[in-house]
Scaffold this motif. Structure first.
Motif, PDB file in Angstrom:
ATOM      1  N   ILE A  84       0.852  -1.197   0.000  1.00 28.37           N
ATOM      2  CA  ILE A  84       0.000   0.000   0.000  1.00 28.37           C
ATOM      3  C   ILE A  84       0.887   1.247   0.000  1.00 28.37           C
ATOM      4  O   ILE A  84       0.676   2.182  -0.758  1.00 28.37           O
ATOM      5  CB  ILE A  84      -0.920   0.038   1.241  1.00 28.37           C
ATOM      6  N   SER A  85       1.867   1.238   0.883  1.00 29.60           N
ATOM      7  CA  SER A  85       2.706   2.417   1.104  1.00 29.60           C
ATOM      8  C   SER A  85       3.720   2.664   0.003  1.00 29.60           C
ATOM      9  O   SER A  85       4.192   3.787  -0.162  1.00 29.60           O
ATOM     10  CB  SER A  85       3.445   2.285   2.435  1.00 29.60           C
TER      11      SER A  85
ATOM     12  N   GLU B 238      -2.248  -0.196  -4.903  1.00 26.81           N
ATOM     13  CA  GLU B 238      -2.625   0.313  -3.590  1.00 26.81           C
ATOM     14  C   GLU B 238      -4.032  -0.163  -3.188  1.00 26.81           C
ATOM     15  O   GLU B 238      -4.252  -0.555  -2.040  1.00 26.81           O
ATOM     16  CB  GLU B 238      -2.574   1.844  -3.602  1.00 26.81           C
TER      17      GLU B 238
ATOM     18  N   ALA C 123       3.289   1.566  -3.342  1.00 26.71           N
ATOM     19  CA  ALA C 123       2.704   1.371  -4.670  1.00 26.71           C
ATOM     20  C   ALA C 123       3.009   2.526  -5.614  1.00 26.71           C
ATOM     21  O   ALA C 123       3.017   2.344  -6.830  1.00 26.71           O
ATOM     22  CB  ALA C 123       1.189   1.182  -4.559  1.00 26.71           C
TER      23      ALA C 123
END
Length: 182
Positions: free
Chosen positions: A111-112, A138, A114
């Protein structure tokens, strides 16, 4: 108390790794649950996720050490009063907890990162993106992270209830062994 596990008891290393991971996972879940409702103008809007990511990266290191410790240091034998289904379900639950925790950490990392950016861990060091920019990553990683963390919480609650059942109903040493009191 010895560092390594014995046939009948956990060593202090396994106990410390277990409780550090358990408390950290509960804290990360609580922080994550709280921070999703922060508004853009909240002072914690940036600081909450930074703390969450940093602690998550550090937890990855703890869990890697814990997994290696577990692979090279066998757990104590089940207690004589444990039924076969309890032993099997405990092994399955532990395996699923390990798997889900790593899925949650990896999906959180994705997520962080992407967008190709690094994760700054408390400004001590950076963990670079391994994927670069991938459109849609994400969102997909976010869904995996959401469901894996809820699965961890549910399974950890069942795990804790099982330990309490052994302690309060069966009156055996299952919980005491993980507290270093047996």
């Amino acid at each position: 108390m010895a560092a390594k596990n014995s046939e009948v008891a956990y060593g202090w290393a396994a106990i410390v790794l277990h409780w550090v991971a358990a408390v950290t996972i509960v804290a990360l879940f609580a922080l994550g649950y709280w921070m999703v409702d922060l508004s853009y103008y909240d002072p914690w809007y940036r600081q909450g996720p930074d703390i969450h990511r940093s602690v998550g990266i550090l937890l990855f290191g703890v869990m890697a050490v814990r997994l290696l410790w577990r692979l090279f240091n066998r757990a104590p034998r089940p207690l004589p009063n444990h039924k076969r289904w309890e032993v099997i379900s405990a092994h399955i639950a532990h395996g699923l907890l390990y798997l889900l925790v790593f899925v949650a950490m990896i999906s959180g990392y994705l997520i962080s990162t992407a967008d190709g950016s690094s994760i700054h861990v408390f400004n001590w060091f950076e963990v670079p993106s391994m994927t670069g920019q991938i459109k849609g990553l994400e969102d997909t990683a976010g869904a995996v992270h959401y469901w894996s963390t809820w699965a961890i919480v549910v399974l950890a609650a069942i795990h804790a209830l099982g330990a309490l059942k052994h302690h309060l109903i069966d009156r055996d040493n299952t919980l005491r062994r993980m507290l270093g009191l047996s």
